[in-house]
Design an enzyme around this catalytic site. Structure first.
Site, PDB file in Angstrom:
ATOM      1  N   GLY A  55       0.834  -1.196   0.000  1.00 55.23           N
ATOM      2  CA  GLY A  55       0.000   0.000   0.000  1.00 55.23           C
ATOM      3  C   GLY A  55       0.863   1.238   0.000  1.00 55.23           C
ATOM      4  O   GLY A  55       2.060   1.162   0.300  1.00 55.23           O
ATOM      5  N   CYS A  82       5.249  -6.165   1.451  1.00 59.18           N
ATOM      6  CA  CYS A  82       5.605  -4.739   1.421  1.00 59.18           C
ATOM      7  C   CYS A  82       4.943  -3.985   2.585  1.00 59.18           C
ATOM      8  O   CYS A  82       5.277  -4.237   3.729  1.00 59.18           O
ATOM      9  CB  CYS A  82       5.269  -4.149   0.047  1.00 59.18           C
ATOM     10  SG  CYS A  82       6.117  -2.598  -0.252  1.00 59.18           S
ATOM     11  N   TYR A  83       3.978  -3.099   2.324  1.00 59.27           N
ATOM     12  CA  TYR A  83       3.332  -2.414   3.453  1.00 59.27           C
ATOM     13  C   TYR A  83       2.746  -3.446   4.428  1.00 59.27           C
ATOM     14  O   TYR A  83       2.740  -3.245   5.645  1.00 59.27           O
ATOM     15  CB  TYR A  83       2.216  -1.487   2.949  1.00 59.27           C
ATOM     16  CG  TYR A  83       1.533  -0.744   4.079  1.00 59.27           C
ATOM     17  CD1 TYR A  83       2.066   0.438   4.568  1.00 59.27           C
ATOM     18  CD2 TYR A  83       0.376  -1.250   4.680  1.00 59.27           C
ATOM     19  CE1 TYR A  83       1.474   1.101   5.629  1.00 59.27           C
ATOM     20  CE2 TYR A  83      -0.223  -0.601   5.736  1.00 59.27           C
ATOM     21  CZ  TYR A  83       0.329   0.585   6.206  1.00 59.27           C
ATOM     22  OH  TYR A  83      -0.267   1.230   7.258  1.00 59.27           O
ATOM     23  N   HIS A 172       7.753  -7.875  -3.908  1.00 56.64           N
ATOM     24  CA  HIS A 172       6.413  -8.218  -4.403  1.00 56.64           C
ATOM     25  C   HIS A 172       6.433  -9.559  -5.146  1.00 56.64           C
ATOM     26  O   HIS A 172       6.801  -9.606  -6.318  1.00 56.64           O
ATOM     27  CB  HIS A 172       5.902  -7.122  -5.344  1.00 56.64           C
ATOM     28  CG  HIS A 172       5.536  -5.868  -4.621  1.00 56.64           C
ATOM     29  ND1 HIS A 172       4.274  -5.624  -4.140  1.00 56.64           N
ATOM     30  CD2 HIS A 172       6.283  -4.806  -4.251  1.00 56.64           C
ATOM     31  CE1 HIS A 172       4.253  -4.467  -3.514  1.00 56.64           C
ATOM     32  NE2 HIS A 172       5.463  -3.942  -3.570  1.00 56.64           N
ATOM     33  N   GLU A 174       3.942 -11.112  -6.249  1.00 57.30           N
ATOM     34  CA  GLU A 174       2.802 -11.219  -7.178  1.00 57.30           C
ATOM     35  C   GLU A 174       3.114 -10.698  -8.576  1.00 57.30           C
ATOM     36  O   GLU A 174       2.357 -10.927  -9.505  1.00 57.30           O
ATOM     37  CB  GLU A 174       1.580 -10.493  -6.594  1.00 57.30           C
ATOM     38  CG  GLU A 174       1.684  -8.968  -6.477  1.00 57.30           C
ATOM     39  CD  GLU A 174       2.381  -8.473  -5.204  1.00 57.30           C
ATOM     40  OE1 GLU A 174       3.227  -9.211  -4.667  1.00 57.30           O
ATOM     41  OE2 GLU A 174       2.108  -7.339  -4.784  1.00 57.30           O
ATOM     42  N   ASP A 230     -18.839 -11.419 -21.886  1.00 57.15           N
ATOM     43  CA  ASP A 230     -19.448 -11.426 -20.559  1.00 57.15           C
ATOM     44  C   ASP A 230     -20.950 -11.742 -20.616  1.00 57.15           C
ATOM     45  O   ASP A 230     -21.429 -12.621 -19.900  1.00 57.15           O
ATOM     46  CB  ASP A 230     -19.237 -10.076 -19.852  1.00 57.15           C
ATOM     47  CG  ASP A 230     -17.760  -9.700 -19.811  1.00 57.15           C
ATOM     48  OD1 ASP A 230     -16.925 -10.608 -19.944  1.00 57.15           O
ATOM     49  OD2 ASP A 230     -17.455  -8.511 -19.658  1.00 57.15           O
ATOM     50  N   LYS A 372     -11.476 -11.283 -16.165  1.00 55.33           N
ATOM     51  CA  LYS A 372     -11.853 -11.511 -17.567  1.00 55.33           C
ATOM     52  C   LYS A 372     -11.388 -12.880 -18.092  1.00 55.33           C
ATOM     53  O   LYS A 372     -12.133 -13.589 -18.740  1.00 55.33           O
ATOM     54  CB  LYS A 372     -11.255 -10.395 -18.428  1.00 55.33           C
ATOM     55  CG  LYS A 372     -11.715 -10.399 -19.855  1.00 55.33           C
ATOM     56  CD  LYS A 372     -12.972  -9.596 -19.984  1.00 55.33           C
ATOM     57  CE  LYS A 372     -13.513  -9.564 -21.394  1.00 55.33           C
ATOM     58  NZ  LYS A 372     -14.774  -8.809 -21.442  1.00 55.33           N
TER      59      LYS A 372
END
Ligand code: XMP
Length: 516
Positions: A55, A82-83, A172, A174, A230, A372
């Site tokens: 964050g 991280c944060y 990170h 991710e 969608d 998606k």
């Protein structure tokens, strides 16, 4: 219930990526903003582990985001990123300081001790690429923690408390620039938190069908079908769940791609046997758009006309209790996020947003939890043809916003033909799936040309193709010149009314994907 992970969001731009990575490893996860978290929420959600996101705030300042302290005493495995690492350290009694040596981008992590988080990938002495983005850093550890990895500017780059199953990293995992990051997250979710990895699309499909049945009961559901991914997936899922209680309304604006309206009707009505109202309103839309050149006015006219027709058809069939929508997870996150929020309106997107209130309908949104690419996988699971599941996004206002200037039936026809040739060549070259969106635009500009010794004075066609992961940013697609030459020749030879073709190499930002 499938095993689940809770991701607590502190506002990082990468929080959605954490959710993606966790789900890619077969574990269901949801993102909840830090300021909505209570011990009771967590008991209700029943996760097997918690991930604290990064964050923008600094724990060194007062009044920055925290979660209730008691959450660390619930016996759940926790991974701080991280944060998330800094708040974990601060809340458990360690120290975090602002550092002059900030780290942004690629960095090397020296693995200094083994821990469960690194099992099977990293061992003591390894030097591994990770991706950092921080100013603050941990300076003293809470009781029970040990350092397991360091980097040049983060002496506590990875820390662990194996007894409590608390782990925290400054980098990170991710993002793709941490090449082992997915495995590291999988170690946390599977090995440390003990998730089974059984979250599959087949299971999700069954779960959603059961949910829809329970929600709708014997009510009637209306679904606006556009032929896009969608709404197609929503329609087929609902059809499987509630059969004849579903009615789809396909409003044909006349601004669709060549033959698209026919394909939609034939697939859903003839193949799936779904109750489908096909309202061909091409003439009405063209009438209303005549002489209108301002892009926002065009969008507003199309949106309002669309809703009027939809409402008219709904009334004709005696109304409905529910409206089905293809809302996706990123839309949900955007609207519940505690930070930021929609800023300036660049373009007013049209959907059936005003309808549920006007018609007193409740919403059915079976895709609310999906990204998606997951919607595409669900579509495959439901047996939708590849041509529908893999289709490029198409804007609600359709070709009207690919015709800068006024919209006329002749221009729509010319654009449809040029667009079809372009897409045909893209398919033939095997490039369709590499491209996020490709389409032609017909410019309100005529130029002089020479064909068969005669002078021509025809329109210019622009071609656009972009790569993107979410439509928020985009880069132009790097075709080779032969390809562009081939498409140009075909368009000029086969489409009367175009004598010049150009290729748009603007990225987003500063451009947008569509031209209007
Ligand atoms: P822009 O042009 O804003 O487009 O870069 C981003 C993505 O959104 C699509 N788009 C729309 N989709 N209704 C929609 O459903 C709209 O009014 C609309 N306008 C743009 C665009 O095609 C791209 O995928």
């Amino acid at each position: 219930m499938t095993d689940r992970i809770l991701i607590i969001d502190f506002g990082s731009q990468f929080t959605q990526l954490i959710a993606r990575r966790v789900r890619e490893s077969g574990v269901y996860s949801e993102i909840h903003p830090f300021n909505k978290i209570t011990k009771q929420n967590i008991i209700d959600y029943n996760p097997k582990g918690i991930i604290l996101s990064g964050g923008p705030a600094s724990v060194t300042e007062s009044d920055t985001p925290r979660i209730p302290r008691e959450i660390f005493d619930m016996g759940l495995p926790i991974l701080g990123i991280c944060y998330g690492q800094q708040t974990m350290v601060d809340q458990l009694g360690g120290t975090v300081k602002s550092s002059k040596e900030r780290e942004f981008g690629r960095s090397i992590l020296n693995v200094t001790a083994d821990c469960n988080l690194f099992k099977g990938i990293w061992t003591v002495g390894n030097e591994k690429q990770v991706w950092m983005s921080h100013g603050d850093r941990v300076e003293a550890l809470p009781d029970g923690f040990k350092i397991v990895g360091t980097s040049e500017n983060a002496p506590y780059a990875a820390i662990a408390n194996d007894d409590k199953n608390f782990y925290a990293v400054q980098f990170h995992p991710e993002v793709i620039h941490t090449p082992d990051g997915s495995t590291l997250l999988k170690n946390f979710t599977h090995m440390i938190a003990g998730c089974g990895g059984n979250w599959t699309m087949a299971a999700f499909k069954e779960q959603e069908i059961a949910k829809v049945r329970a929600q709708v009961n014997d009510g009637r559901v209306l679904c606006g079908l556009s032929g896009g991914v969608d709404s197609s997936v929503v329609a087929v899922l609902l059809h499987e769940a509630i059969g004849k209680q579903l009615t789809c309304v396909f409003v044909d604006t006349g601004m669709m791609r060549l033959n698209e309206a026919k394909e939609v009707v034939s697939l859903f009505r003839d193949h799936y046997n779904i109750q489908l109202i096909h309202h061909d309103a091409s003439d009405l839309f063209l009438d209303k758009l005549a002489g209108i050149t301002d892009p926002e006015t065009k969008r507003k006219i199309i949106g309002a006309t669309f809703i009027d027709i939809f409402e008219e058809e709904a009334t004709k069939i005696g109304g409905a209790d529910f409206l089905a929508q293809g809302t996706l997870y990123p839309d949900v996150i955007e609207s519940i996020s505690f930070h930021g929020g929609p800023s300036v309106t660049i373009k007013s997107h049209h959907n059936v947003g005003g309808l549920p209130d006007r018609m007193n309908m409740k919403l059915v949104e079976p895709l609310r939890e999906l990204f998606k690419d997951e919607v595409r996988r669900l579509g495959k699971e439901l047996g939708l043809p590849k041509a529908f599941v893999g289709r490029h996004p198409f804007p609600g206002p359709g070709l009207a916003i690919r015709l800068p200037g006024d919209v006329t039936p002749t221009k729509v026809k010319i654009l449809q033909l040029a667009d079809a040739i372009y897409l045909d060549e893209i398919h033939k070259a095997g490039l369709y799936d590499e491209i996020w969106q490709a389409f032609a635009i017909l410019l309100p500009v005529q130029t002089v040309g020479v064909m068969g010794d005669a002078r021509t004075y025809d329109f210019v066609c622009a071609l656009r193709a972009v790569t993107s992961t979410d439509g928020m940013t985009a880069d132009y697609y790097h075709f080779n010149m032969e390809f562009l030459g081939r498409v140009t020749n075909r368009i000029i030879n086969e489409v009367q009314g175009i004598n010049r073709v150009v290729y748009d190499i603007t990225s987003k930002p500063p451009g947008t994907i569509e031209w209007e």
